[in-house]
Design an enzyme around this catalytic site. Structure first.
Site, PDB file in Angstrom:
ATOM      1  N   LYS A 120       0.849  -1.197   0.000  1.00 13.09           N
ATOM      2  CA  LYS A 120       0.000   0.000   0.000  1.00 13.09           C
ATOM      3  C   LYS A 120       0.886   1.249   0.000  1.00 13.09           C
ATOM      4  CE  LYS A 120      -3.936   2.066   2.493  1.00 13.09           C
ATOM      5  NZ  LYS A 120      -4.857   1.910   3.631  1.00 13.09           N
TER       6      LYS A 120
ATOM      7  N   SER B 285      -9.702   2.125   2.703  1.00 10.59           N
ATOM      8  CA  SER B 285      -8.784   2.826   1.822  1.00 10.59           C
ATOM      9  C   SER B 285      -7.767   1.915   1.135  1.00 10.59           C
ATOM     10  CB  SER B 285      -8.021   3.897   2.622  1.00 10.59           C
ATOM     11  OG  SER B 285      -7.240   3.305   3.660  1.00 10.59           O
TER      12      SER B 285
ATOM     13  N   SER C 184     -10.101  -0.243   7.009  1.00 10.60           N
ATOM     14  CA  SER C 184      -9.534  -0.061   5.671  1.00 10.60           C
ATOM     15  C   SER C 184      -8.886  -1.298   5.072  1.00 10.60           C
ATOM     16  CB  SER C 184      -8.508   1.078   5.686  1.00 10.60           C
ATOM     17  OG  SER C 184      -9.159   2.304   5.906  1.00 10.60           O
TER      18      SER C 184
END
Length: 483
Positions: free
Chosen positions: A80, A155, A179
């Site tokens: 990420k 996210s 997330s």
């Protein structure tokens, strides 16, 4: 068989046995990215092919020499884009960090490198992890591999979409209020948030420091347990890191829940929960019951206060954490300005997107004189009450079972038009972060549109093994129609 259709552990075993090489695995992952990512946009940055292949060759040699013997050696991974990676763009999907190349790597990434994982690139996300759909990225929307008209969640949507599409074997995400678990549910993959402090936050660009935690995203529970075992470590560089001795998470991969007490909170099955999601979760609960688990409904309470408490606390911490992005030391700086204060103002106005600005303003407001007691302190007290409610629940139950999200993935554009609706989508995941608990999302069905549904299992602090055992048992016994 495609190497990218294997789980990370399965691929690692084949590489270790000499059936395939790390180079072959990396090359196939790159081919999948070239084939699919033009549409899906799971990645913000894909490393140069030469760099990836050189790393794969280095790892392969160490495997052959017996230096690397772990289960993830040679396995391709995506990271990420809010986890720092030395010399590699780390943008947090924000314009303000468009040119930022860190001089160090996060501890979780270092642990993967030590284990021999091969990094492919950095995945798309909601800007600074602020969002639930991966639509607030400054670099474009990520699409759900199951239906490209729908969001992948957020996210960590880029990481989840990459795993679901076979663009990597596994990925790392971060979880501030769901997330990892919510996009895992939307994309039909398995994602886990460990107990706060289990994985070092050093090198994770902070959103809400008291809530953020790094975790694995993979194809199944065994992968998640294996990855978590690798990335968990005590780190003196992180003041919130916890020294643990019980990080042999793979020892919990047993098909046995006989006598396990599982609580189902009534509060999570009321208004707002999609009927198809409810039915899929209850069918999953029956699978665990058929294996000897004892199921019982109970009242968790305080659910309606979780979202307001979370957004006050997270926004307050975000307004403080993001104050460092001012155009002085690193990152984007506006080209034309008059004086220092004007440079700050223009840089931040141009560099941050609307959702980030919204949360910075909310956080600054609740921390301001006259409102600190009324909002921020009250939210902290609510957080403590939510923790106590979970403590009472875990006096009676080993695991709590709930949906990961109230609906399946919405269409692209639907959530951004109504931010409050987007915030409400985190209702089942936020409390876990407020209480610092571990949670896992496991695929448990599909709706009539062919979109995945995820079941969430929540454990008490440092009881990851309980939720891994329950999730693994479900996975081994669920219907074959669930993928």
């Amino acid at each position: 068989m495609s190497l990218m259709s294997l789980t990370a552990v399965e691929l690692g075993k084949k590489i270790k046995a000499g059936e395939v090489t790390a180079m072959e695995a990396a090359r196939e992952a790159l081919e999948k990215i070239k084939e699919k990512d033009g549409l899906l946009h799971s990645y913000v940055t894909v490393l140069e092919e030469d760099a990836i292949m050189a790393r794969a060759e280095e790892v392969q040699k160490k495997i052959e020499d017996g230096v690397l013997t772990g289960p993830l050696a040679g396995v391709p991974v995506a990271i990420k884009d809010n986890l720092c990676t030395e010399g590699i763009l780390t943008t947090c999907s924000s314009r303000i960090l468009a040119n930022f190349k860190p001089t160090f790597s996060s501890e979780a990434v270092k642990n993967l490198e030590r284990a021999g994982a091969v990094m492919l690139g950095k995945t798309n996300m909601d800007e600074f992890a602020m969002g639930s759909t991966t639509e607030t990225s400054a670099y474009g929307v990520t699409r759900n591999p199951h239906n490209t008209d729908h969001v992948p969640g957020g996210s960590s949507g880029g990481s989840c979409a990459a795993v679901a599409a076979g663009e990597c074997s596994f990925a790392l995400g971060s979880d501030t209020g769901g997330s990892i678990r919510q996009p895992s549910s939307f994309c039909g993959v398995t994602g886990m948030k460990p107990t706060y402090g289990t994985v070092s936050r050093y090198g994770l660009i902070a959103y809400g420091s008291s809530l953020d935690q790094i975790g694995p995203i993979a194809r199944d529970v065994a992968d998640c347990a294996t990855i978590l075992e690798v990335i968990s470590s005590y780190d003196k560089k992180d003041s919130t890191s916890v020294e643990r001795e019980d990080t042999d998470f793979t020892s919990a991969l047993t098909d046995d829940v006989k006598g396990m007490k599982i609580g189902i909170p009534r509060d999570y099955f009321g208004e707002g929960l999609d009927g198809q999601v409810r039915d899929a979760i209850m069918e999953a609960a029956k699978v665990l019951e058929s294996r000897g688990a004892v199921l019982e409904e109970f009242d968790l309470s305080l659910v309606e206060y979780a979202i307001p408490a979370y957004y006050v606390i997270a926004s307050a911490e975000a307004s403080s954490n993001l104050s460092r992005f001012d155009g002085v030391k690193y990152g984007y700086r506006t080209e034309q300005y008059e004086g220092l204060h004007n440079m700050y103002k223009k840089t931040r106005s141009e560099g941050f997107g609307p959702e980030v600005k919204r949360r910075i303003m909310l956080g600054s407001f609740v921390l301001s004189s006259g409102y600190y007691d009324a909002y921020y302190l009250k939210a902290l007290r609510t957080k403590a009450l939510i923790r106590k409610a979970f403590d009472r629940a875990f006096e009676k139950y080993d695991v709590i079972l709930s949906p990961a999200a109230p609906t399946t993935a919405p269409k692209i554009g639907d959530s951004l038009s109504d931010p409050i609706k987007m915030y409400l989508g985190d209702i089942y995941t936020i409390s876990v972060n407020l209480a610092g608990l571990p949670g896992i999302s496991v695929p448990c069905g599909m709706d009539d549109k062919g979109l995945p549904i995820g079941m969430q299992l929540i454990g008490d602090c440092f009881k990851e093994k309980e939720i891994i055992r329950a999730a693994y048992t479900y996975e081994q016994n669920r219907g074959k129609e669930v993928r």
